[in-house]
Design an enzyme around this catalytic site. Structure first.
Site, mmCIF file in Angstrom:
data_model
loop_
_atom_site.group_PDB
_atom_site.id
_atom_site.type_symbol
_atom_site.label_atom_id
_atom_site.label_comp_id
_atom_site.label_asym_id
_atom_site.label_seq_id
_atom_site.Cartn_x
_atom_site.Cartn_y
_atom_site.Cartn_z
ATOM 1 N N TYR A 54 -1.901 -7.070 -33.003
ATOM 2 C CA TYR A 54 -2.584 -6.616 -34.226
ATOM 3 C C TYR A 54 -4.071 -6.889 -34.131
ATOM 4 C CZ TYR A 54 -0.269 -4.256 -37.951
ATOM 5 O OH TYR A 54 0.273 -3.253 -38.708
ATOM 6 N N GLU A 56 -6.718 -5.543 -36.736
ATOM 7 C CA GLU A 56 -7.477 -4.898 -37.821
ATOM 8 C C GLU A 56 -8.939 -5.313 -37.754
ATOM 9 O OE1 GLU A 56 -5.599 -5.738 -41.547
ATOM 10 O OE2 GLU A 56 -4.034 -4.234 -41.217
ATOM 11 N N ASP A 200 -14.316 20.142 -35.409
ATOM 12 C CA ASP A 200 -13.006 19.617 -35.004
ATOM 13 C C ASP A 200 -12.663 20.260 -33.663
ATOM 14 O OD1 ASP A 200 -10.349 19.092 -34.568
ATOM 15 O OD2 ASP A 200 -9.687 19.564 -36.604
ATOM 16 N N THR A 226 -8.320 15.351 -31.570
ATOM 17 C CA THR A 226 -7.166 14.652 -31.016
ATOM 18 C C THR A 226 -7.543 14.204 -29.611
ATOM 19 O OG1 THR A 226 -6.308 16.663 -30.036
ATOM 20 C CG2 THR A 226 -5.504 16.132 -32.244
ATOM 21 N N LYS A 229 -4.566 16.785 -26.312
ATOM 22 C CA LYS A 229 -4.441 18.216 -25.995
ATOM 23 C C LYS A 229 -5.123 18.470 -24.649
ATOM 24 C CE LYS A 229 -3.640 19.246 -30.845
ATOM 25 N NZ LYS A 229 -4.108 19.866 -32.094
ATOM 26 N N ARG A 235 -1.290 10.372 -27.484
ATOM 27 C CA ARG A 235 -1.355 10.967 -28.829
ATOM 28 C C ARG A 235 -2.233 10.074 -29.671
ATOM 29 N NH1 ARG A 235 2.631 15.145 -29.089
ATOM 30 N NH2 ARG A 235 1.764 15.857 -31.037
#
Ligand SMILES: *Cc1c(COP(=O)(O)O)cnc(C)c1O
Length: 415
Positions: A54, A56, A200, A226, A229, A235
Site C-alpha cells: 500500500y 497512498e 485523450d 490508457t 493499447k 492495464r
C-alpha cells in the site's frame, strides 16, 4: 492442500480457463484495435510482490511506511514518461483510462459545468460526455461530430459549440477514428474560448511515443491515456500535463478519486516507457501503421466500404451496409474463422448500437507478433471472403485452419 499452493492446484477451474485463453490468444488473429500483447516483462512486474504494498500519496509523501522501493518504481515511471513524451509532469496512478478521465474532470470542473467532447456515434469515447456516462450526467456536455460528406472531424462544429457554450474542457482523441487528429486546430479553438484542451491519446499513445502520429504536447495542457493499447504496457492509466496543472491533477487522482495506487501496474508502466524509447519500438509502431494501410487497401479492393477511405493510424472502420451484412453477423462469422474483431457503429448509422452497420479493426496485436503488410494482404482477403459469405461454413472452416497455420509462424509474445 495448502491455500498457498500454485494456481493449478488451488483453483484448477480458473487455471484451465487461463490456459484456454492463452491458446485463444496464440491461435487466433486479434484485430480489436484497443487490444495488444503486453510485454512479457510487464506481465512479470504485474504479478510481482509490488502487488502487496500500500502506498497512498506520492513519492516522498506517503501515508504508509515501507516505501523504500515503491518510491523508486513510481519515480522511474514518471521520469521516463516525462522524457519520452517531453512533458513537465506525469501522474501514473489512475487505475485505467476511464478513471484518468474522471480525475481530469474532477481537477477542473464542478458538477454542471459545460464541457465539450466528441460524440460516441462519431467515434468519441463514453467518458467524453456521452449521456449514459457519469461524464454526460454530472456535467453539461455538448458533443461534436464528423462531417457528413467526408466523415472527418467537423471543426466548424467544434468552434461554434465552443463559442456558444464556453466549455471548461474540450476533449479531443477518439476510440473509433481512423485518421490523424489535428491537435493544433483543437488548441486554437480552446484558446479562443479559454478552455483547457484535453487530448485523450488512449488508442494512439504508442504511435505518439514513436513519432508516427503527431504529438499533442505543446497543444493540449492535459493529456490522458490508457497504458495497455498501442503502448503495450499493463492495464492502467496516465495523465501528462503542463507544470501549471500538476497540482490540480495530482490532487484530483489522490485523494480526490482514488486510494492506493496499483504498484505492480506502475512498474509495468515504467517498463513500457523504457521499451518505447528503443529503435525496436519505433519499428513496431511504424509496422502498426503500415499494416493498417495494407489491410484497409486490401479490404477496399474486395469491395468493403472503409470509412474515410483508409487509415492513418492503427484503426480501420468498415461500413458493411453495401455488403448487406450487419456488423454483428460479420463479426461473429469472422470469429468463427479465427479473426477476432468487434462490431461497431459507423458515423450516421441507421442501425442500433447493439446491432450496428460496421466492424472496427486494428493492427497493434498483429504487428506485435511481427506480422507485416504481406500478412495483412492475406488477412484482408480472408476477411472479404467471410464478409461476402458469412453463412458459408465450409469456407469459414477452411480459413480458420489457414489462420491457425499463419499464427504458428508468428509467435504471440508472452502467452
Ligand atoms: C480505451 C479508452 C478509454 C478508457 O480506457 P479504460 O481503460 O477502458 O477505462 C478512454 N478513452 C479512450 C479514447 C479510449 O480509447
Amino acid at each position: 492442500m495448502s491455500n498457498d499452493a500454485e494456481l493449478s492446484t488451488v483453483d484448477p477451474e480458473i487455471f484451465d480457463l487461463i490456459q484456454k485463453e492463452d491458446a485463444r490468444q496464440r491461435d487466433k488473429l486479434r484485430l480489436i484495435p484497443s487490444e495488444n500483447y503486453a510485454y512479457p516483462a510487464v506481465m512479470e512486474a504485474c504479478g510481482s510482490s509490488l502487488n502487496n504494498k500500500y502506498s497512498e500519496g506520492y513519492a516522498g509523501r506517503r501515508y504508509y511506511e515501507g516505501q523504500q522501493n515503491i518510491d523508486g518504481v513510481e519515480n522511474l515511471a514518471k521520469e521516463r514518461l516525462q522524457q519520452l513524451f517531453g512533458v513537465d509532469h506525469a501522474n501514473v496512478q489512475p487505475y485505467s483510462g476511464s478513471p484518468a478521465n474522471l480525475a481530469v474532470y474532477f481537477a477542473f470542473c464542478k458538477p454542471g459545468d459545460p464541457v465539450l467532447g466528441m460524440g460516441l456515434p462519431s467515434g468519441g469515447h463514453l467518458t467524453h460526455g456521452w449521456n449514459v456516462s457519469i461524464s454526460g450526467k454530472f456535467f453539461d456536455a455538448k458533443q461534436y461530430g464528423v462531417r457528413k460528406d467526408d466523415l472527418l472531424i467537423d471543426f466548424d462544429e467544434v468552434a461554434s459549440l465552443a463559442k456558444e457554450h464556453s466549455p471548461k474542457l474540450i476533449w479531443c482523441g477518439a476510440t473509433a477514428y481512423p485518421r490523424v487528429i489535428d491537435f493544433a486546430k483543437f488548441a486554437q479553438i480552446a484558446e479562443d474560448v479559454g478552455a483547457i484542451l484535453v487530448a485523450d491519446i488512449s488508442h494512439i499513445s504508442g504511435l505518439v511515443a514513436a513519432g508516427v502520429h503527431p504529438s499533442p504536447v505543446g497543444h493540449a495542457g492535459v493529456i490522458s491515456s490508457t497504458t495497455h493499447k498501442t503502448f503495450r504496457g499493463p492495464r492502467g492509466g496516465m495523465i501528462l500535463c503542463d507544470a501549471a496543472h500538476k497540482k490540480a491533477i495530482d490532487r484530483a487522482v489522490f485523494p480526490g478519486l482514488q486510494g492506493g495506487p496499483h504498484n505492480g501496474t506502475t512498474a509495468g508502466i515504467a517498463i513500457a516507457a523504457k521499451l518505447a524509447m528503443t529503435d525496436e519500438f519505433k519499428t513496431y509502431a511504424q509496422r502498426i501503421v503500415d499494416d493498417s494501410r495494407a489491410l484497409a487497401e486490401t479490404l477496399m479492393g474486395g469491395g468493403v466500404d472503409v470509412v474515410t477511405g483508409g487509415s492513418d493510424n492503427h484503426l480501420i472502420l468498415c461500413d458493411l451496409t453495401s455488403k448487406n451484412v450487419p456488423g454483428k453477423v460479420a463479426a461473429q462469422a469472422l470469429d468463427r474463422a479465427g479473426i477476432v474483431c468487434n462490431y461497431n457503429s459507423v458515423p450516421f448509422d441507421t442501425r442500433k448500437p447493439f446491432d450496428p452497420s460496421g466492424i472496427r479493426l486494428g493492427t497493434p496485436a498483429m504487428a506485435a507478433r511481427g506480422m507485416g503488410p504481406a500478412e495483412m494482404k492475406q488477412v484482408g482477403q480472408w476477411m472479404t471472403a467471410v464478409i461476402d459469405a458469412p453463412d458459408d461454413d465450409a469456407t469459414i472452416e477452411r480459413i480458420a485452419g489457414e489462420v491457425t497455420a499463419l499464427c504458428q509462424q508468428f509467435p504471440a509474445p508472452g502467452v
